[in-house]
Design a protein around this motif. Structure first.
Motif, PDB file in Angstrom:
ATOM      1  N   ALA A   1     -10.570  14.680  14.939  1.00 23.06           N
ATOM      2  CA  ALA A   1     -10.627  15.920  14.069  1.00 23.06           C
ATOM      3  C   ALA A   1     -11.827  16.755  14.749  1.00 23.06           C
ATOM      4  CB  ALA A   1     -10.486  15.770  12.595  1.00 23.06           C
TER       5      ALA A   1
ATOM      6  N   ALA B   1      -7.439  23.223  11.885  1.00 26.89           N
ATOM      7  CA  ALA B   1      -8.333  23.535  10.591  1.00 26.89           C
ATOM      8  C   ALA B   1      -9.494  24.516  10.909  1.00 26.89           C
ATOM      9  CB  ALA B   1      -8.811  22.223  10.062  1.00 26.89           C
TER      10      ALA B   1
ATOM     11  N   VAL C   1      -4.033  20.444   6.243  1.00 24.42           N
ATOM     12  CA  VAL C   1      -4.788  19.534   7.226  1.00 24.42           C
ATOM     13  C   VAL C   1      -5.189  18.293   6.800  1.00 24.42           C
ATOM     14  CG1 VAL C   1      -6.348  19.311   9.098  1.00 24.42           C
ATOM     15  CG2 VAL C   1      -4.889  21.464   8.975  1.00 24.42           C
ATOM     16  N   ILE C   2      -6.062  18.633   5.852  1.00 27.05           N
ATOM     17  CA  ILE C   2      -6.804  17.439   4.772  1.00 27.05           C
ATOM     18  C   ILE C   2      -5.790  16.525   4.227  1.00 27.05           C
ATOM     19  CG2 ILE C   2      -8.364  16.878   3.031  1.00 27.05           C
ATOM     20  CD1 ILE C   2      -9.583  19.543   3.364  1.00 27.05           C
ATOM     21  N   VAL C   3      -4.623  16.974   3.703  1.00 26.78           N
ATOM     22  CA  VAL C   3      -3.619  16.049   3.346  1.00 26.78           C
ATOM     23  C   VAL C   3      -3.243  15.060   4.215  1.00 26.78           C
ATOM     24  CG1 VAL C   3      -1.397  15.979   2.127  1.00 26.78           C
ATOM     25  CG2 VAL C   3      -3.284  17.481   1.165  1.00 26.78           C
TER      26      VAL C   3
ATOM     27  N   MET D   1      -6.335  24.826   5.345  1.00 28.02           N
ATOM     28  CA  MET D   1      -7.162  23.681   5.467  1.00 28.02           C
ATOM     29  C   MET D   1      -6.817  22.568   4.547  1.00 28.02           C
ATOM     30  SD  MET D   1     -10.233  23.110   6.404  1.00 28.02           S
ATOM     31  CE  MET D   1     -10.858  24.739   7.001  1.00 28.02           C
ATOM     32  N   ILE D   2      -6.222  22.818   3.296  1.00 25.60           N
ATOM     33  CA  ILE D   2      -5.787  21.633   2.212  1.00 25.60           C
ATOM     34  C   ILE D   2      -4.682  21.054   3.178  1.00 25.60           C
ATOM     35  CG2 ILE D   2      -4.424  21.395   0.236  1.00 25.60           C
ATOM     36  CD1 ILE D   2      -6.114  23.737  -0.863  1.00 25.60           C
TER      37      ILE D   2
ATOM     38  N   LEU E   1      -4.589  14.427   7.069  1.00 28.38           N
ATOM     39  CA  LEU E   1      -5.528  13.363   7.535  1.00 28.38           C
ATOM     40  C   LEU E   1      -5.749  12.311   6.916  1.00 28.38           C
ATOM     41  CD1 LEU E   1      -8.228  15.476   8.886  1.00 28.38           C
ATOM     42  CD2 LEU E   1      -6.708  14.082  10.332  1.00 28.38           C
ATOM     43  N   ILE E   2      -5.631  12.484   5.157  1.00 27.87           N
ATOM     44  CA  ILE E   2      -5.605  11.531   4.432  1.00 27.87           C
ATOM     45  C   ILE E   2      -4.549  10.505   4.421  1.00 27.87           C
ATOM     46  CG2 ILE E   2      -5.649  10.926   1.821  1.00 27.87           C
ATOM     47  CD1 ILE E   2      -7.238  13.571   1.493  1.00 27.87           C
TER      48      ILE E   2
ATOM     49  N   GLY F   1     -10.951  10.566  12.244  1.00 26.45           N
ATOM     50  CA  GLY F   1     -12.105  11.345  12.007  1.00 26.45           C
ATOM     51  C   GLY F   1     -12.830  12.032  13.155  1.00 26.45           C
TER      52      GLY F   1
ATOM     53  N   TYR G   1     -10.346  27.759   8.867  1.00 25.18           N
ATOM     54  CA  TYR G   1     -11.830  28.375   8.595  1.00 25.18           C
ATOM     55  C   TYR G   1     -12.019  29.515   9.047  1.00 25.18           C
ATOM     56  CZ  TYR G   1     -16.593  28.530   9.106  1.00 25.18           C
ATOM     57  OH  TYR G   1     -17.979  28.876   9.117  1.00 25.18           O
TER      58      TYR G   1
ATOM     59  N   THR H   1      -6.833  29.111   2.992  1.00 26.11           N
ATOM     60  CA  THR H   1      -7.469  27.765   2.145  1.00 26.11           C
ATOM     61  C   THR H   1      -6.198  26.757   2.369  1.00 26.11           C
ATOM     62  OG1 THR H   1      -8.792  28.939   0.885  1.00 26.11           O
ATOM     63  CG2 THR H   1      -8.055  26.616   0.079  1.00 26.11           C
TER      64      THR H   1
END
Length: 217
Positions: free
Chosen positions: A162, A176, A192-194, A189-190, A196-197, A159, A181, A186
């Motif tokens: 990032a 991201a 990148v989130i996936v 962004m999604i 990271l998770i 985290g 942004y 979108t």
């Protein structure tokens, strides 16, 4: 996503992995000895030194209490001195390491303190030197807890990396902000989130498996 964006996502993942991997290794290299020092010099420790313990403890608490984004900016002169630049992957490793080291040190300290006092006293009765007690009693007995603490530290560092990426360090955070942004994409962004998770879940799974294996020995 286009092929170009997928390639950029892959390169950002590699940059983040490099940042976190090197920083976590350095944090473990410095944080675990720091934890041993805090335990050994505490009242009742194997090498009592209350004043040294108080000074080191205050420094550790000070760095732990400083938000990472503040530390990132405050360490710019040191980062430039050590890395030769204030942007990019290697520049981010400096504040990441300095932020993670006291965090890991406190977690490892708790694990070492939980080692059965009787084991330490038995080793002292057999004439073991302090270094032998640390190497053959404290660290092996506390190892599962230390590995668990390192897992938590790495997850936190993902985290933080990032966040560092958002101010020019590169990696997933940079992607991201720049492509997700600022360009209102979108999908990026999604994605990148996936990623990271997935990184967090992989690290947590590997850490939990390692801790269970160590406790089963």
């Amino acid at each position: 996503m286009s092929a170009i964006m997928l390639e950029r996502l892959w390169n950002a993942f590699l940059d983040t992995s490099l940042m976190v991997g090197v920083s976590a290794s350095l944090a473990a290299l410095f944080g675990i000895p720091l934890a041993v020092l805090l335990v050994a010099t505490a009242p009742g420790g194997i090498r009592e030194a209350p004043r040294l313990n108080a000074v080191v403890g205050a420094l550790v608490n000070g760095f732990r209490a400083t938000p990472f984004i503040v530390l990132l900016v405050a360490l710019i002169p040191l980062t430039r001195l050590l890395a030769g630049t204030t942007i990019g992957v290697w520049a981010a490793i400096v504040p990441l390491t300095i932020s993670a080291t006291p965090f890991l040190a406190r977690i490892a300290e708790v694990s070492i303190r939980e080692v059965d006092r009787g084991l330490v006293e038995a080793a002292q009765a057999m004439g073991c030197r302090r270094w032998h007690i640390v190497r053959h009693v404290l660290l092996p007995e506390a190892l599962p807890g230390i590995v668990g603490g390192l897992t938590i530290t790495v997850v936190t560092m993902i985290g933080a990396s990032a966040m560092a990426g958002a101010v020019g360090a590169g990696g997933l955070g940079d992607m991201a902000i720049r492509y997700g942004y600022q360009r209102f994409d979108t999908v990026v962004m999604i994605a990148v989130i996936v990623v990271l998770i997935a990184m967090v879940m992989t690290v947590q799974f590997a850490g939990d498996r390692t801790v269970r294996a160590l406790r089963a020995r």
